[in-house]
Design an enzyme around this catalytic site. Structure first.
Site: not given
Ligand code: S5P
Length: 457
Positions: A286
């Site tokens: 990011k």
């Molecule tokens: O808007 C976003 C963008 C990203 S890249 N929301 C997110 O959650 N992410 C990333 O996706 C976040 O940094 C994490 O690495 C992943 C989601 O993780 P989870 O454990 O919630 O599925």
């Protein structure tokens, strides 16, 4: 004032222009209508309000609205003439995901007639209608001053809305031609342009970004749209999980800076896994700073991300200079731009997303697509419909069930994401916190792939 007089007045004040105008979509149009300045000409404003009032006086509606900014003063004049209540929706875009408010008094279930200055495609009208409908207002009719669309009426009809217009492009051209105010050549140019934009866009336009192509072909080969977000803090756990789930994933998304025990062995080992299990490496860094700073953040420091991550994520908030800083002099490196986020209360709005698309249109060789989320299938579809051709959508905030976490993460389902148009789902805790991670990863992959195949028949 007659319709004809109105058009001539518009031409006099420069609201109807002929020349060469670059539209938001990047298309170059031989004409342009801009009714914004009309409010400063009281006779014209009064004239158009009378024409509109006459046109709608027998229609069935309880309240009247105008789409800000241009149509709102017009609608307020019409409402006053017809003694109908006026309402409007805030123009300031709230952060994505929060409700919008209607200003003015109305009963739930009120029938609202919408006035707007122009229609080019039906898309923004449909968005408006849906936003009002969310607030309990019923929309059936749209009345526009000028219909410059080729299929606006049909597009709205498909969604159950009726389009009325005071005057259309063809009538304007005929009138100006009959008064010798426009050349026959210009008329033809306008007709050709309108006919050309009504043709369906060539969806198969070739993708030139080599990494986009690579990801797309790997999705097909591995029959997987699953991107694993491997957010753990030790190498031991990291590679243990990879041993279990690598065969299910098309791409691995890392946050390398959260590893407590990062050392020089990490990257070579990760690359070995990537070769063995055939997945792409994607560092979710990011980047968001000025060009010169991201240039070093990408290439230098402890992690030297540029050496090993084929894709990275970029926030476009600093402007397009960030792309020069990151990618000038690189080969086979590309990015995904955060055009929407999954976290509650995030500050990204529609204007920001649109700006991201505009930048991507200019830099297709280093932008493969967008990270994006939405609160429903329809919402994601509308978001993706605005992507430049060939750009991919990766959706995070995905689990088997909808929900939230304690820190504002919002989850939609695998099916929501793929039906909305996601090319890949990004899944972290849904898999890494599961008891049987291998089994869970397989479930995510299969569910996503099944939907994806249905979407791409
Ligand atoms: O808007 C976003 C963008 C990203 S890249 N929301 C997110 O959650 N992410 C990333 O996706 C976040 O940094 C994490 O690495 C992943 C989601 O993780 P989870 O454990 O919630 O599925």
């Amino acid at each position: 004032m007659t319709k004809e007089q109105f058009v001539l007045e518009l031409q006099k004040i420069g609201a109807i222009k002929f020349g060469s105008f670059t539209l938001k979509s990047g298309l170059v149009s031989p004409f342009y209508f801009d009714l914004r300045d009309m409010i400063s000409f009281p006779e014209i404003l009064e004239g158009v309000a009378d024409l509109l009032a006459e046109r709608i006086k027998d229609m069935d509606f309880d309240v009247l609205t105008g789409i800000p900014y241009t149509a709102l003063p017009i609608a307020s004049l019409v409402a006053s003439k017809l003694k109908k209540p006026l309402v409007y929706m805030r123009k300031e875009e709230k952060a994505y995901g929060t409700g919008k408010n209607i200003i003015g008094k109305f009963e739930k279930g009120a029938k609202c007639l919408v006035i707007d200055d122009l229609i080019t495609t039906g898309a923004s009208k449909i968005e408006t209608a849906e936003a009002y409908e969310k607030e309990g207002v019923i929309i059936k009719d749209f009345v526009v001053v000028i219909d410059r669309s080729s299929n606006g009426k049909e597009d709205l009809a498909k969604k159950g809305y009726e389009l009325h217009s005071l005057i259309n492009l063809d009538e304007i051209m005929k009138l100006l031609q009959s008064m010798n105010l426009i050349s026959d050549e210009k008329v033809n140019e306008v007709r050709e342009f309108t006919a050309s934009i009504s043709k369906p866009v060539d969806e198969k336009k070739e993708i030139t970004n080599p990494l986009t192509k690579k990801l797309m072909s790997k999705i097909k080969e591995k029959k997987s749209n699953l991107v694993l977000s491997l957010d753990v803090t030790t190498q031991k756990e990291f590679f243990e999980i990879l041993d279990e789930v690598s065969s299910e994933i098309v791409m691995l998304k890392t946050h390398v800076d959260i590893l407590d025990d990062y050392d020089e062995n990490f990257v070579p080992k990760l690359q070995e896994y990537s070769r063995k299990y055939d997945f792409i490496i994607f560092e979710d860094r990011k980047f968001a700073d000025i060009g010169n700073t991201v240039k070093h953040q990408y290439r230098n420091g402890v992690y030297k991300i540029c050496d090993w991550a084929e894709f990275v994520t970029v926030h476009m908030v600093a402007g397009e200079g960030i792309l020069k800083g990151l990618f000038d002099g690189t080969e086979n490196r590309s990015s995904f731009v955060l055009a929407r986020m999954s976290s509650k209360g995030n500050l990204i709005n529609e204007t920001y997303s649109r700006k991201c698309f505009e930048v991507a249109r200019k830099y297709p060789n280093v932008i493969s697509g967008f990270i994006g989320h939405g609160n429903s299938v329809e919402d994601i579809k509308r978001f993706k419909a605005k992507f430049p051709i060939g750009m991919l959508l990766l959706t995070p905030g995905v689990k088997l069930e909808r929900g939230t976490d304690a820190m504002g993460q919002q989850y939609i389902t695998v099916e929501d994401a793929i039906q909305g148009g996601a090319d890949c789902i990004i899944v972290g805790r849904g898999i890494i916190k599961a008891e049987d991670r291998k089994k869970e990863a397989k479930i995510y992959r299969e569910r996503a792939w099944e939907e994806y195949e249905k979407m791409n028949i």
